[in-house]
Each structure stands twice: as structure tokens, then as C-alpha cells.
Write a protein that holds these residues in place. Structure first.
Motif, PDB file in Angstrom:
ATOM      1  N   VAL A 116       0.966   6.103 -13.312  1.00  0.00           N
ATOM      2  CA  VAL A 116       0.715   7.512 -12.984  1.00  0.00           C
ATOM      3  C   VAL A 116       1.062   7.774 -11.528  1.00  0.00           C
ATOM      4  O   VAL A 116       1.722   8.759 -11.180  1.00  0.00           O
ATOM      5  N   LEU A 117       0.615   6.874 -10.656  1.00  0.00           N
ATOM      6  CA  LEU A 117       0.873   7.036  -9.228  1.00  0.00           C
ATOM      7  C   LEU A 117       2.361   6.955  -8.919  1.00  0.00           C
ATOM      8  O   LEU A 117       2.884   7.747  -8.114  1.00  0.00           O
ATOM      9  N   ILE A 118       3.048   6.024  -9.542  1.00  0.00           N
ATOM     10  CA  ILE A 118       4.490   5.883  -9.313  1.00  0.00           C
ATOM     11  C   ILE A 118       5.219   7.157  -9.735  1.00  0.00           C
ATOM     12  O   ILE A 118       6.047   7.693  -8.984  1.00  0.00           O
ATOM     13  N   LEU A 119       4.904   7.648 -10.925  1.00  0.00           N
ATOM     14  CA  LEU A 119       5.580   8.843 -11.407  1.00  0.00           C
ATOM     15  C   LEU A 119       5.224  10.057 -10.543  1.00  0.00           C
ATOM     16  O   LEU A 119       6.082  10.896 -10.248  1.00  0.00           O
TER      17      LEU A 119
ATOM     18  N   SER B  57       0.725  16.742  -7.440  1.00  0.00           N
ATOM     19  CA  SER B  57       1.734  15.963  -8.168  1.00  0.00           C
ATOM     20  C   SER B  57       1.085  15.009  -9.153  1.00  0.00           C
ATOM     21  O   SER B  57       1.623  14.769 -10.243  1.00  0.00           O
ATOM     22  N   VAL B  58      -0.062  14.455  -8.791  1.00  0.00           N
ATOM     23  CA  VAL B  58      -0.794  13.606  -9.735  1.00  0.00           C
ATOM     24  C   VAL B  58      -1.242  14.429 -10.931  1.00  0.00           C
ATOM     25  O   VAL B  58      -1.091  14.012 -12.093  1.00  0.00           O
TER      26      VAL B  58
ATOM     27  N   LEU C  68       0.817  -1.212   0.000  1.00  0.00           N
ATOM     28  CA  LEU C  68       0.000   0.000   0.000  1.00  0.00           C
ATOM     29  C   LEU C  68       0.850   1.261   0.000  1.00  0.00           C
ATOM     30  O   LEU C  68       0.319   2.359   0.190  1.00  0.00           O
ATOM     31  N   GLU C  69       2.140   1.120  -0.220  1.00  0.00           N
ATOM     32  CA  GLU C  69       2.997   2.303  -0.361  1.00  0.00           C
ATOM     33  C   GLU C  69       2.450   3.179  -1.486  1.00  0.00           C
ATOM     34  O   GLU C  69       2.192   2.715  -2.586  1.00  0.00           O
ATOM     35  N   GLY C  70       2.262   4.465  -1.194  1.00  0.00           N
ATOM     36  CA  GLY C  70       1.765   5.394  -2.196  1.00  0.00           C
ATOM     37  C   GLY C  70       0.268   5.627  -2.147  1.00  0.00           C
ATOM     38  O   GLY C  70      -0.239   6.588  -2.727  1.00  0.00           O
TER      39      GLY C  70
ATOM     40  N   PRO D  35       5.381   3.006  -6.047  1.00  0.00           N
ATOM     41  CA  PRO D  35       5.546   4.385  -5.574  1.00  0.00           C
ATOM     42  C   PRO D  35       6.609   4.466  -4.490  1.00  0.00           C
ATOM     43  O   PRO D  35       6.857   3.498  -3.767  1.00  0.00           O
ATOM     44  N   ILE D  36       7.206   5.638  -4.349  1.00  0.00           N
ATOM     45  CA  ILE D  36       8.222   5.847  -3.314  1.00  0.00           C
ATOM     46  C   ILE D  36       7.693   6.707  -2.166  1.00  0.00           C
ATOM     47  O   ILE D  36       8.421   6.966  -1.211  1.00  0.00           O
ATOM     48  N   CYS D  37       6.445   7.151  -2.264  1.00  0.00           N
ATOM     49  CA  CYS D  37       5.812   7.932  -1.210  1.00  0.00           C
ATOM     50  C   CYS D  37       4.340   8.086  -1.573  1.00  0.00           C
ATOM     51  O   CYS D  37       3.896   7.599  -2.623  1.00  0.00           O
ATOM     52  N   SER D  38       3.616   8.778  -0.720  1.00  0.00           N
ATOM     53  CA  SER D  38       2.217   9.090  -1.013  1.00  0.00           C
ATOM     54  C   SER D  38       2.143  10.499  -1.596  1.00  0.00           C
ATOM     55  O   SER D  38       2.332  11.480  -0.869  1.00  0.00           O
TER      56      SER D  38
END
Length: 341
Positions: free
Chosen positions: A216-219, A298-299, A167-169, A290-293
Motif C-alpha cells: 500500500v505504501l509503495i503504491l 495518496s494513501v 526508511l524511504e517512504g 517506496p519512491i518517496c514519502s
């Protein structure tokens, strides 16, 4: 005469009984409604009502805490008001000056003490877990256990099953209110629901850019960690999208920071070789998750990037960036940034 005397006696007894009842009712009302004498002490008290506690037990807890005058009066009132089976467990911040009736109403309606929790944009799941733990809602380990191994119910909220199962991100950055001691599952579920409400509907727009919802979420998470100046998010997004289109590695320092055991103020050259799928200096394309939420801005920056053909950016001392189209321009920009210009 005798019968008259008996009637008079009976009448006196009835009057006495009525008087006693009036006094009893008035006394009960005084106990119920009059404030406690709390001179020199705090005006509010935090009291914990355990699950399954009876009205008698709750009255004892409140009396011992100095919140009410009498546990007996509390129980009688609960019974008279039909609230004996409606008293709810939890932590309550109670004011003795309000009287027993008001306190009884608070506990029967579940007005438990609530805690504000603010999750900043760009927080990792581990950082979220530490914030939650610091507010006394759940332990850090309990939160992380759900992040790493979420239940099917939690995954279903955000449709994250197609990812790596983490659930990261997805723990949406926002300010929340929770009842104290609510537990990790309820905290995580609330954050996922906010994600599903705010972010999830926007992700499908990324298909026009050739990106899946998760991509999209990762970027967006990378943009969130790279951008220190909000207005630069669309430009940073464009740089990464251009690199993806050309097959160039992203070379994001933020992804390397995520891959390291501990974050550093400044990366060393040796850090750029860390063996991790999140190291975008040695692995092309997006990292696996993802590396954060990320926040909504940013989205949106990923979905609505700027139009320049930049391929590079370098940070200045104030957190802003210099953007370049060619490597030669980038080297000059680096020299400017290092000189403080």
C-alpha cells in the motif's frame, strides 16, 4: 552610662547592617530585574549554552553576550532560587530587556530556540535530508545514514523490518518543530512517530485489495509522484491496481525518475531502459520499495480508488491527465495532450 553607650552603639550598628542589607537586596533586585540598555542593538540575542556548563560558566557566557549585567548576580540568583543544577543546555533566543530573573527562568525550564521544518508530500529521503541540513538540525549524510541503516529502535516504530531495511517512504511529510542542533536521530524518530500515528493504522485496509501494508505504501508513493492534481489520485490509483490485477507492467515514469542518478524534466526513450528494479517499464509489479514519502491523501487514494476500468493515463501541459481504457484510446489521448487540447 557606659553600658547605655555600648547598647546605643550596638543598636546603631544593627541599624546600619540592616540598611546595608536593604541596599544590597535592592541593588541585587535592580541588577536582576532591570533591563539592559540595548539602544541601537538587536533586542534579542541567540546564545548557546553547552552541555555540562555550570551556573558560573553560563553567567559568564550571558554576560559576555551582553544579555545580563553580572555573572555574579546570575549565579547568586540561581543558587537562591534553587536552579543552579537545573540549567539546561541548548540554543536560546534571549531578550536582555526581560532581566536576569526571567532569563534564568527560561534557561532552567529549557525554553530553547526551536526551528520549523516543513517536509512536502512526495519528498524522497534524500530531499528530506537536504531540508533538515538546510535548517541546521543535522547533516545530510547523518540523516541518510539512518535512512539506509536504521537502528532497531527506529525500525520498530513503523514495523518496517519486513521491507528492505530502508526508511524511504516512512518519513512522514508534515511541519515539525525541533530544537536547533537536535541531531539526526531525533529528527528521524519524530517523522517516524508521525507516520505511525497518521499512516500506519490505515495500511491494513489494503488487505481487502490483496495488498500488504508495505505494498500500500509503495503504491501510494507512486500515486503521490504521478498526481499533480489532487482529485486525480483515486483514478491514478485505479489504473495501477487494474494493471496489477491483469499482470501488466505499471509503466510509471515516476519510478524511472527515482531510478535515474538525477531527476529530469522530461524522460527520454533511453531512460525507460535503465537497469533498475525500480524501472516498472521492464519489471512487472511494484518496485521493491517506496519512491518517496506519500501524504495521507495518496494513501487513501490507494485504499479507496475510483471504480473505472482505466488502464492508461497521459499528462497534459497543465499537469492534469487524460485517462483511457484501451491502447487505441490512449494513443488518441497522447495526440491530444501533445497538441495542447
Amino acid at each position: 552610662m557606659r553600658s547605655a553607650a555600648l547598647a546605643a552603639r550596638r543598636q546603631r550598628l544593627i541599624v546600619a547592617a540592616l540598611a546595608f542589607a536593604v541596599v544590597a537586596v535592592c541593588g541585587l533586585a535592580w541588577f536582576a530585574c532591570s533591563p539592559m540598555n540595548w539602544s541601537g542593538r538587536a533586542s534579542r540575542v541567540v546564545v548557546t549554552i553547552p552541555p555540562g556548563a555550570s551556573a558560573s560558566g553560563i553567567g559568564a557566557i550571558l554576560e559576555q553576550a551582553g544579555v545580563i549585567r553580572s555573572r555574579i548576580v546570575f549565579r547568586v540568583l540561581a543558587l537562591a532560587m534553587g536552579l543552579e543544577s537545573k540549567l539546561k543546555a541548548g540554543d536560546y533566543e534571549l531578550d536582555p530587556a526581560r532581566g536576569t530573573v526571567a532569563i534564568l527562568s527560561d534557561i532552567s525550564s529549557g525554553k530553547v530556540l526551536r526551528v520549523n521544518v516543513t517536509i512536502p508530500e512526495g519528498s524522497t529521503a534524500r530531499q528530506v535530508a537536504r531540508i533538515v541540513a538546510s535548517r541546521g538540525l543535522a547533516s545530510e549524510d547523518e540523516v541518510m545514514a539512518l535512512v539506509v541503516h536504521p537502528t532497531p529502535e527506529l525500525l520498530a516504530i513503523v514495523g518496517a523490518a519486513s521491507g528492505d531495511g530502508s526508511l524511504e517512504g516512512y518519513l512522514f511529510p508534515d511541519t515539525y518543530q525541533f530544537a536547533r542542533g537536535v541531531g539526526a536521530h531525533e529528527v528521524v524518530r519524530a517523522m517516524l512517530r508521525r507516520f505511525a500515528e497518521v499512516i500506519q493504522p490505515r495500511l491494513a485496509q489494503g488487505r481487502a485489495l490483496g495488498l500488504s501494508d508495505r505494498e500500500v505504501l509503495i503504491l501510494a508513493s507512486i500515486v503521490e509522484r504521478e498526481a499533480k492534481v489532487g482529485q486525480e489520485r483515486p483514478k491514478i490509483s485505479r489504473v495501477f491496481l487494474n494493471r496489477i490485477r491483469l499482470g501488466m507492467p505499471l509503466q510509471s515514469c515516476a519510478t524511472v525518475q527515482y531510478a535515474l542518478p538525477q531527476s529530469k524534466d522530461k524522460l527520454l526513450l533511453e531512460d525507460l531502459t535503465v537497469d533498475s528494479p525500480y524501472n516498472t517499464y521492464i519489471h512487472p509489479g511494484l518496485p521493491p520499495g517506496p519512491i518517496c514519502s506519500p501524504g495521507l491523501e495518496s494513501v487513501v487514494a490507494v485504499l479507496e480508488p475510483s471504480s473505472e476500468d482505466y488502464l492508461y493515463f497521459v499528462a497534459r501541459n497543465d499537469g492534469s491527465h487524460l485517462f483511457s481504457r484501451t491502447y487505441a484510446e490512449h494513443l488518441r489521448a497522447k495526440a491530444r495532450a501533445e497538441s495542447g487540447r
